[in-house]
Design an enzyme around this catalytic site. Structure first.
Site, PDB file in Angstrom:
ATOM      1  N   ALA A 103      52.040   2.882 -31.863  1.00 31.91           N
ATOM      2  CA  ALA A 103      52.424   2.089 -30.691  1.00 31.91           C
ATOM      3  C   ALA A 103      51.737   0.741 -30.872  1.00 31.91           C
ATOM      4  CB  ALA A 103      51.952   2.784 -29.424  1.00 31.91           C
TER       5      ALA A 103
ATOM      6  N   GLY B 221      45.306  -2.326 -24.767  1.00 29.47           N
ATOM      7  CA  GLY B 221      45.653  -1.151 -25.559  1.00 29.47           C
ATOM      8  C   GLY B 221      46.731  -0.340 -24.896  1.00 29.47           C
ATOM      9  N   ASN B 222      46.942   0.856 -25.393  1.00 29.40           N
ATOM     10  CA  ASN B 222      47.943   1.743 -24.778  1.00 29.40           C
ATOM     11  C   ASN B 222      47.498   3.193 -24.962  1.00 29.40           C
ATOM     12  OD1 ASN B 222      49.213   2.888 -27.317  1.00 29.40           O
ATOM     13  ND2 ASN B 222      49.466   0.693 -27.669  1.00 29.40           N
ATOM     14  N   HIS B 223      48.305   4.119 -24.433  1.00 31.41           N
ATOM     15  CA  HIS B 223      47.884   5.529 -24.367  1.00 31.41           C
ATOM     16  C   HIS B 223      48.154   6.348 -25.627  1.00 31.41           C
ATOM     17  CE1 HIS B 223      46.654   5.441 -20.263  1.00 31.41           C
ATOM     18  NE2 HIS B 223      47.820   4.991 -19.850  1.00 31.41           N
ATOM     19  N   SER B 224      48.595   5.743 -26.709  1.00 33.88           N
ATOM     20  CA  SER B 224      48.944   6.553 -27.890  1.00 33.88           C
ATOM     21  C   SER B 224      47.732   7.336 -28.397  1.00 33.88           C
ATOM     22  CB  SER B 224      49.458   5.631 -28.999  1.00 33.88           C
ATOM     23  OG  SER B 224      49.639   6.386 -30.168  1.00 33.88           O
TER      24      SER B 224
END
Ligand code: CTP
Length: 400
Positions: free
Chosen positions: A277, A210-213
């Site tokens: 994102a 995943g990512n920090h969005s």
């Protein structure tokens, strides 16, 4: 500029324990630029005194039909004519009955009868009272007259019981007010699709890439599009944000699911704004069972590309396509490259290393680049304000 700025909101407050939330609502509406005139029933004034509302709105709150102290004769008529919207929150069973029957017995129902402004009614009462055929009949009558009912919600009530009777959250009511006031905005008749959040690509049933969005920029865009009258579809990856009122929200997880939802929504859309994102890669195969700790040591994940959603959305005439470029170096050059590679109309570049812009914060500092070579650097502003500026550019292009 925004759709609450200098708009006249008449807030009718009636005697439910949820009155305290109406103070917060009056305050938030005022902070958003609205001119808020509070009218109350005597019962509401038993719970919270008018001076509390006056303090947060900076305007006189009125509960007494027989008050001759006002310099405006027939205050209810003046308010009713001036109103851009009438919001009754909380609305008791009694006032709902009065509104349905047209009984003008106190300041709230009197003003409601005198106004032609759109009305929004937010019930709050014991679930048994709400479910009673009498109340349901009145609710139906109001609906058939075009009154928008917001709530009540399920949950714990002041009585300690649970059920459907809670006043909607203040943010939901704010969203509904913005939605109603936005219906005649410059994007009325248009469909805008927005994506938000960071996709999650499963490794096994508990782990993912995943990512920090946080989804905040995409949600702000969807709300701003709604507030300008667009039919708005928000396709969001998992985020800790509630569905915005009046926005068709589709929850997805993986890039492939986002691609399908965006493609389905884009069929008759006028604009696609990809604020999500999206993971560029996904594990070639997600394990069906949780991978045990011993097996994780030295584990190599084999990755395959995810679909490029923006590129796949195609260059259909009449669809304005907007991308985001979150970069940590060479901001403008990288953004321009993406705009060209994906054949976009507009790209929103933001430097994720700046402390007040990027993930999780409520502000953003972005630069807009268009396909004609134009560059507009915007100062630091809230994500909602930035959304509004992005939509200014989208709106221009829709009419081109
Ligand atoms: N995007 C997309 N589908 C993907 C990846 C990205 O639609 N699979 C969209 C994003 O929503 C964004 C734009 O394309 O609007 C640019 O995303 P970004 O990840 O910055 O671009 P990439 O082309 O993946 O470039 P890189 O990750 O190498 O910077």
């Amino acid at each position: 500029m925004y759709n609450l700025t200098d708009r006249s909101v008449v807030l009718g407050v009636t005697g439910s324990i949820a009155v305290y939330k109406a103070v917060d609502l009056a305050s938030k509406l005022t902070q958003a630029g609205a001119l808020v005139d509070v009218v109350m029933t005597r019962e509401a004034a038993e719970f919270v005194r008018p001076i509390t509302f006056q303090s947060v709105t900076g305007r006189r709150a009125c509960w007494d039909m027989w008050d001759t102290g006002s310099d405006v004769p027939e205050l209810h008529v003046a308010l009713a004519r001036r109103a851009d919207i009438l919001v009754v929150a909380p609305a008791t069973a009694t006032v709902i009955a009065r509104l349905a029957l047209g009984l003008a017995e106190e300041m709230v129902s009197l003003t409601a009868l005198a106004t032609r402004a759109p009305a929004l009614v937010c019930p709050a009462m014991d679930p048994q009272m709400y479910e009673h055929p009498a109340t349901q009949g009145h609710v139906e009558t109001l609906r058939s007259r075009g009154v928008l009912l917001v709530g009540p919600e399920e949950g714990r009530l002041a009585s300690g019981h649970r059920g459907r009777g809670r006043l909607s959250e203040v943010d939901t009511i704010m969203g509904a007010v913005r939605y109603v006031l936005g219906r005649t905005g410059d994007l009325a008749g248009k469909t805008v699709v927005v994506s938000a959040g960071g996709t999650q690509e499963p490794i096994d049933p508990v782990r993912y890439l995943g990512n920090h969005s946080s989804g905040k920029m995409g949600f702000a865009l969807a709300e701003a599009a709604r507030d300008r009258g667009a039919r708005t579809v928000l396709v969001t990856a998992p985020v800790a944000l509630a569905d915005p009122y009046g926005v068709e929200t589709v929850r997805v997880r993986r890039a492939a699911e986002m691609r399908d939802a965006v493609a389905a929504a884009c069929g008759d859309a006028h604009a696609l704004i990809m604020a999500a994102a999206v993971a560029d890669y996904q594990p070639a195969e997600a394990a069906g069972q949780k991978i045990k700790r011993e097996k994780l040591e030295g584990l190599t994940l084999s990755l395959v590309r995810t679909p490029d959603i923006l590129a796949e959305a195609g260059r259909r005439p009449g669809l304005v396509r907007v991308g985001f470029a979150a970069e940590s170096d060479e901001l403008l050059a990288n953004a321009r490259h993406k705009l060209e590679a994906k054949g976009l109309d507009l790209i929103v570049a933001n430097d994720i290393t700046a402390p007040d812009a990027g993930f999780a914060v409520d502000t953003n500092r972005v630069t807009l680049l268009d396909r004609e070579g134009g560059v507009e650097e915007l100062p630091l502003m809230t994500k909602y304000e930035a959304a509004w500026r992005i939509l200014d550019r989208v709106a221009e292009r829709m009419t081109k």
